[in-house]
Design a protein around this motif. Structure first.
Motif, PDB file in Angstrom:
ATOM      1  N   THR A 190     -12.186 -70.653 -97.395  1.00  0.00           N
ATOM      2  CA  THR A 190     -13.277 -69.834 -97.936  1.00  0.00           C
ATOM      3  C   THR A 190     -14.653 -70.290 -97.479  1.00  0.00           C
ATOM      4  OG1 THR A 190     -13.250 -71.157 -99.970  1.00  0.00           O
ATOM      5  CG2 THR A 190     -11.979 -69.108 -99.963  1.00  0.00           C
ATOM      6  N   CYS A 191     -14.764 -71.490 -96.913  1.00  0.00           N
ATOM      7  CA  CYS A 191     -16.043 -71.888 -96.324  1.00  0.00           C
ATOM      8  C   CYS A 191     -16.451 -70.960 -95.185  1.00  0.00           C
ATOM      9  CB  CYS A 191     -15.981 -73.335 -95.832  1.00  0.00           C
ATOM     10  SG  CYS A 191     -17.527 -73.941 -95.145  1.00  0.00           S
ATOM     11  N   LEU A 192     -15.497 -70.207 -94.649  1.00  0.00           N
ATOM     12  CA  LEU A 192     -15.819 -69.253 -93.582  1.00  0.00           C
ATOM     13  C   LEU A 192     -16.847 -68.230 -94.040  1.00  0.00           C
ATOM     14  CD1 LEU A 192     -12.284 -68.616 -92.022  1.00  0.00           C
ATOM     15  CD2 LEU A 192     -14.061 -70.221 -91.271  1.00  0.00           C
ATOM     16  N   PHE A 193     -16.964 -68.026 -95.344  1.00  0.00           N
ATOM     17  CA  PHE A 193     -17.951 -67.053 -95.833  1.00  0.00           C
ATOM     18  C   PHE A 193     -19.383 -67.547 -95.668  1.00  0.00           C
ATOM     19  CE2 PHE A 193     -14.201 -65.040 -97.236  1.00  0.00           C
ATOM     20  CZ  PHE A 193     -14.512 -63.684 -97.250  1.00  0.00           C
ATOM     21  N   GLU A 194     -19.571 -68.819 -95.329  1.00  0.00           N
ATOM     22  CA  GLU A 194     -20.899 -69.278 -94.927  1.00  0.00           C
ATOM     23  C   GLU A 194     -21.371 -68.525 -93.690  1.00  0.00           C
ATOM     24  OE1 GLU A 194     -21.124 -73.431 -94.227  1.00  0.00           O
ATOM     25  OE2 GLU A 194     -21.123 -73.971 -96.349  1.00  0.00           O
ATOM     26  N   GLY A 195     -20.430 -68.028 -92.891  1.00  0.00           N
ATOM     27  CA  GLY A 195     -20.773 -67.314 -91.670  1.00  0.00           C
ATOM     28  C   GLY A 195     -20.982 -65.830 -91.862  1.00  0.00           C
ATOM     29  N   THR A 196     -21.046 -65.382 -93.118  1.00  0.00           N
ATOM     30  CA  THR A 196     -21.241 -63.966 -93.422  1.00  0.00           C
ATOM     31  C   THR A 196     -22.459 -63.778 -94.320  1.00  0.00           C
ATOM     32  OG1 THR A 196     -20.013 -63.873 -95.512  1.00  0.00           O
ATOM     33  CG2 THR A 196     -18.716 -63.781 -93.478  1.00  0.00           C
ATOM     34  N   ASN A 197     -22.730 -62.518 -94.666  1.00  0.00           N
ATOM     35  CA  ASN A 197     -23.821 -62.232 -95.600  1.00  0.00           C
ATOM     36  C   ASN A 197     -23.341 -62.210 -97.047  1.00  0.00           C
ATOM     37  OD1 ASN A 197     -22.342 -59.862 -95.308  1.00  0.00           O
ATOM     38  ND2 ASN A 197     -24.138 -58.507 -95.445  1.00  0.00           N
ATOM     39  N   LEU A 198     -22.115 -62.622 -97.313  1.00  0.00           N
ATOM     40  CA  LEU A 198     -21.616 -62.754 -98.679  1.00  0.00           C
ATOM     41  C   LEU A 198     -21.874 -64.172 -99.186  1.00  0.00           C
ATOM     42  CD1 LEU A 198     -19.513 -60.570 -97.236  1.00  0.00           C
ATOM     43  CD2 LEU A 198     -18.395 -60.766 -99.457  1.00  0.00           C
ATOM     44  N   SER A 199     -22.017 -64.292-100.488  1.00  0.00           N
ATOM     45  CA  SER A 199     -22.128 -65.610-101.104  1.00  0.00           C
ATOM     46  C   SER A 199     -20.786 -66.317-101.057  1.00  0.00           C
ATOM     47  CB  SER A 199     -22.573 -65.471-102.566  1.00  0.00           C
ATOM     48  OG  SER A 199     -22.407 -66.689-103.264  1.00  0.00           O
ATOM     49  N   GLU A 200     -20.818 -67.599-100.717  1.00  0.00           N
ATOM     50  CA  GLU A 200     -19.614 -68.423-100.792  1.00  0.00           C
ATOM     51  C   GLU A 200     -19.546 -69.179-102.111  1.00  0.00           C
ATOM     52  OE1 GLU A 200     -22.776 -70.791 -98.585  1.00  0.00           O
ATOM     53  OE2 GLU A 200     -22.037 -68.727 -98.610  1.00  0.00           O
ATOM     54  N   GLY A 201     -20.337 -68.740-103.091  1.00  0.00           N
ATOM     55  CA  GLY A 201     -20.263 -69.327-104.425  1.00  0.00           C
ATOM     56  C   GLY A 201     -21.181 -70.509-104.656  1.00  0.00           C
ATOM     57  N   LEU A 226     -11.734 -62.267 -95.256  1.00  0.00           N
ATOM     58  CA  LEU A 226     -12.718 -61.702 -94.328  1.00  0.00           C
ATOM     59  C   LEU A 226     -12.303 -60.291 -93.892  1.00  0.00           C
ATOM     60  CD1 LEU A 226     -13.421 -64.770 -91.999  1.00  0.00           C
ATOM     61  CD2 LEU A 226     -15.025 -63.770 -93.641  1.00  0.00           C
ATOM     62  N   VAL A 227     -11.033 -60.135 -93.533  1.00  0.00           N
ATOM     63  CA  VAL A 227     -10.524 -58.839 -93.056  1.00  0.00           C
ATOM     64  C   VAL A 227     -10.670 -57.776 -94.142  1.00  0.00           C
ATOM     65  CG1 VAL A 227      -8.420 -57.593 -92.386  1.00  0.00           C
ATOM     66  CG2 VAL A 227      -8.953 -59.818 -91.344  1.00  0.00           C
ATOM     67  N   THR A 228     -10.260 -58.107 -95.369  1.00  0.00           N
ATOM     68  CA  THR A 228     -10.326 -57.115 -96.441  1.00  0.00           C
ATOM     69  C   THR A 228     -11.762 -56.837 -96.878  1.00  0.00           C
ATOM     70  OG1 THR A 228      -9.846 -58.907 -98.014  1.00  0.00           O
ATOM     71  CG2 THR A 228      -8.003 -57.500 -97.330  1.00  0.00           C
ATOM     72  N   ALA A 229     -12.625 -57.866 -96.878  1.00  0.00           N
ATOM     73  CA  ALA A 229     -14.029 -57.637 -97.242  1.00  0.00           C
ATOM     74  C   ALA A 229     -14.683 -56.657 -96.275  1.00  0.00           C
ATOM     75  CB  ALA A 229     -14.792 -58.956 -97.251  1.00  0.00           C
ATOM     76  N   GLY A 233     -21.266 -52.905 -96.361  1.00  0.00           N
ATOM     77  CA  GLY A 233     -22.399 -53.790 -96.095  1.00  0.00           C
ATOM     78  C   GLY A 233     -22.029 -55.092 -95.416  1.00  0.00           C
ATOM     79  N   PHE A 234     -20.743 -55.324 -95.159  1.00  0.00           N
ATOM     80  CA  PHE A 234     -20.310 -56.594 -94.572  1.00  0.00           C
ATOM     81  C   PHE A 234     -21.002 -56.848 -93.240  1.00  0.00           C
ATOM     82  CE2 PHE A 234     -17.731 -59.187 -91.797  1.00  0.00           C
ATOM     83  CZ  PHE A 234     -17.253 -60.198 -92.614  1.00  0.00           C
ATOM     84  N   ALA A 235     -21.454 -58.092 -93.044  1.00  0.00           N
ATOM     85  CA  ALA A 235     -22.049 -58.475 -91.756  1.00  0.00           C
ATOM     86  C   ALA A 235     -21.874 -59.973 -91.544  1.00  0.00           C
ATOM     87  CB  ALA A 235     -23.536 -58.117 -91.723  1.00  0.00           C
ATOM     88  N   TRP A 236     -21.798 -60.346 -90.265  1.00  0.00           N
ATOM     89  CA  TRP A 236     -21.808 -61.761 -89.908  1.00  0.00           C
ATOM     90  C   TRP A 236     -23.238 -62.277 -89.946  1.00  0.00           C
ATOM     91  CZ3 TRP A 236     -16.969 -63.112 -90.011  1.00  0.00           C
ATOM     92  CH2 TRP A 236     -15.979 -62.266 -89.526  1.00  0.00           C
ATOM     93  N   ARG A 237     -23.421 -63.563 -90.150  1.00  0.00           N
ATOM     94  CA  ARG A 237     -24.745 -64.150 -90.034  1.00  0.00           C
ATOM     95  C   ARG A 237     -25.278 -63.899 -88.630  1.00  0.00           C
ATOM     96  NH1 ARG A 237     -25.259 -70.285 -92.285  1.00  0.00           N
ATOM     97  NH2 ARG A 237     -26.214 -70.549 -90.224  1.00  0.00           N
ATOM     98  N   PRO A 238     -26.559 -63.574 -88.478  1.00  0.00           N
ATOM     99  CA  PRO A 238     -27.098 -63.210 -87.158  1.00  0.00           C
ATOM    100  C   PRO A 238     -26.919 -64.293 -86.097  1.00  0.00           C
ATOM    101  CG  PRO A 238     -28.657 -62.634 -88.899  1.00  0.00           C
ATOM    102  CD  PRO A 238     -27.566 -63.414 -89.554  1.00  0.00           C
ATOM    103  N   ASP A 239     -26.834 -65.567 -86.515  1.00  0.00           N
ATOM    104  CA  ASP A 239     -26.660 -66.642 -85.537  1.00  0.00           C
ATOM    105  C   ASP A 239     -25.204 -66.874 -85.155  1.00  0.00           C
ATOM    106  OD1 ASP A 239     -25.735 -67.705 -87.906  1.00  0.00           O
ATOM    107  OD2 ASP A 239     -27.039 -69.469 -87.899  1.00  0.00           O
TER     108      ASP A 239
END
Length: 411
Positions: free
Chosen positions: A265-276, A349-352, A358-364
């Motif tokens: 779930t740390c992979l969500f650091e690479g998205t625009n969703l909160s990783e908690g 990630l796939v289901t989100a 609104g799902f997006a990857w971090r721009p970097d």
């Protein structure tokens, strides 16, 4: 109504199995000795006559919750000269991406040097300036490639080699077991401080095993390395079998349950969703504004082994969506032996992406640094499902598992 004889027997059998399991776990807890415990039991003979510096943080504790620096400083058999603090600092006062700088420790008077974001010759110069001849490492890892303490280990080994220092690693359990390596393997062109070398996303090794692997496979030249392994640890053991206190290795790793999900779930650091971050359940709570119950429903439909997902709403106190109520999921692991954190992270990630427009990857493209290549991001963007994404790294993973096998110490 009186219970049937079969019910009584079944209940008694279950109770007996539970008691046996509890007794076996208690026996293991009594038997396990960390690298530091074994070093101390041997009278610190490995460090005899040496000027010692130690790389550690709040997790460097004895089973009665004393810090090993305090213990060693009070022992006349050890000439402890310096402490080296990683990310978050020696005493753990800094948040993610921070450190404590150079200071004298109020409790011991020892000089504390900052290693965070230092490597190569600059870090070697720190070791030289400290006046030590042996560098000791004792930090609790959580089993994920992008958890930076293992790269502090790597950088310190390389710097010790450059500075002509001896290096000693005191081993501690991998809290999520050492069963297997899981997930994609880093491609060297994506190397950063969240992944210096090509290892799997969930490496399934202890820090001493990793030190041996680093020395044998990745350092420019090997450092004079000695490891003090644990006794009584088995590869299938989770943290609660150790009998050791859980000290958060970093502010957002509050429990062993956090560590269990983190490598996925740390992979969500690479998205625009909160990783908690900013909640009491970092990496177990995931979400964003506009996400609703459809995400949990889509994830549960996959029937992933060992885990269920609950529709959840939360308001982070810092980091992404600070002070805003967001929707998402809470990850509930009900069978940790069957649970695959990396596959679960990919599935989320796939289901989100499929249920939330609104799902997006971090721009970097930070996701590429976390997964170790652009492959996961580009496959998900192309519409790949979880099985297809996971299949994409199997060849690299098989090669890493073969290499890893040479450096495993425990059964």
């Amino acid at each position: 109504m009186r219970p049937s004889r079969r019910a009584v027997i079944t209940t008694a059998t279950a109770a007996a199995v539970s008691a046996t399991s509890t007794a076996a776990a208690a026996e293991r807890r009594g038997r396990l000795r960390t690298g530091f415990e074994r070093l101390a039991q041997d009278g610190y003979s490995l460090l005899d006559g040496k000027k010692i510096g130690i790389v550690t943080n709040p997790t460097g504790v004895t089973r009665d919750a004393r810090h090993i620096v305090d213990v060693m400083h009070a022992d006349t058999r050890v000439e402890l000269r310096a402490v080296f603090g990683p990310e978050h600092g020696f005493r753990g006062t800094a948040q993610a991406g921070g450190s404590e700088g150079r200071y004298d420790d109020p409790a011991t008077g020892l000089p504390v040097y900052d290693t965070y974001l230092k490597s190569g010759r600059p870090l070697a110069d720190v070791f030289t300036a400290s006046g030590v001849d042996t560098v000791v490492f004792d930090i609790q890892d959580v089993g994920a490639r992008f958890y930076t303490y293992i790269w502090t280990l790597y950088d310190c080994m390389e710097a010790a080699r450059l500075a002509g220092k001896r290096f000693v690693v005191l081993d501690r359990p991998n809290p999520v077991t050492g069963r297997a390596a899981l997930g994609p393997v880093l491609h060297k062109e994506f190397a950063t401080f969240v992944g210096r070398q090509p290892i799997a996303q969930a490496h399934g090794m202890t820090v001493a095993e990793l030190a041996r692997l680093f020395n044998g496979e990745f350092l420019t030249e090997p450092v004079p390395l000695e490891t003090v392994p644990m006794s009584g640890w088995r590869r299938l053991d989770f943290h609660d079998a150790s009998g050791l206190p859980w000290v958060p290795p970093s502010p957002n790793m509050p429990t062993p349950e956090t560590a269990l999900v983190y490598s996925g779930t740390c992979l969500f650091e690479g998205t625009n969703l909160s990783e908690g971050r900013g909640t009491t359940r970092p990496f177990e709570l995931l979400g964003a504004e506009g996400v609703d119950r459809r995400w949990a429903a889509a994830a549960n439909e996959l029937a992933l082994p060992g885990v269920r997902f609950r529709e959840a709403y939360f308001a982070p106190t810092f980091s992404k969506f600070q002070g805003k109520t967001v929707g998402g999921v809470q990850v509930h692991v009900h069978d940790r032996a069957a649970f695959d954190p990396v596959r679960t992270g990919i599935a989320l990630l796939v289901t989100a992406k499929r249920v939330w427009s609104g799902f997006a990857w971090r721009p970097d493209n930070w996701i590429d640094k976390l997964t170790g290549s652009a492959r996961v991001r580009t496959m998900i963007d192309a519409g790949a499902d979880t099985d297809e994404v996971v299949a994409g790294w199997q060849e690299d993973l098989a090669a890493f598992r073969r290499m890893r096998r040479k450096y495993l110490h425990y059964r």
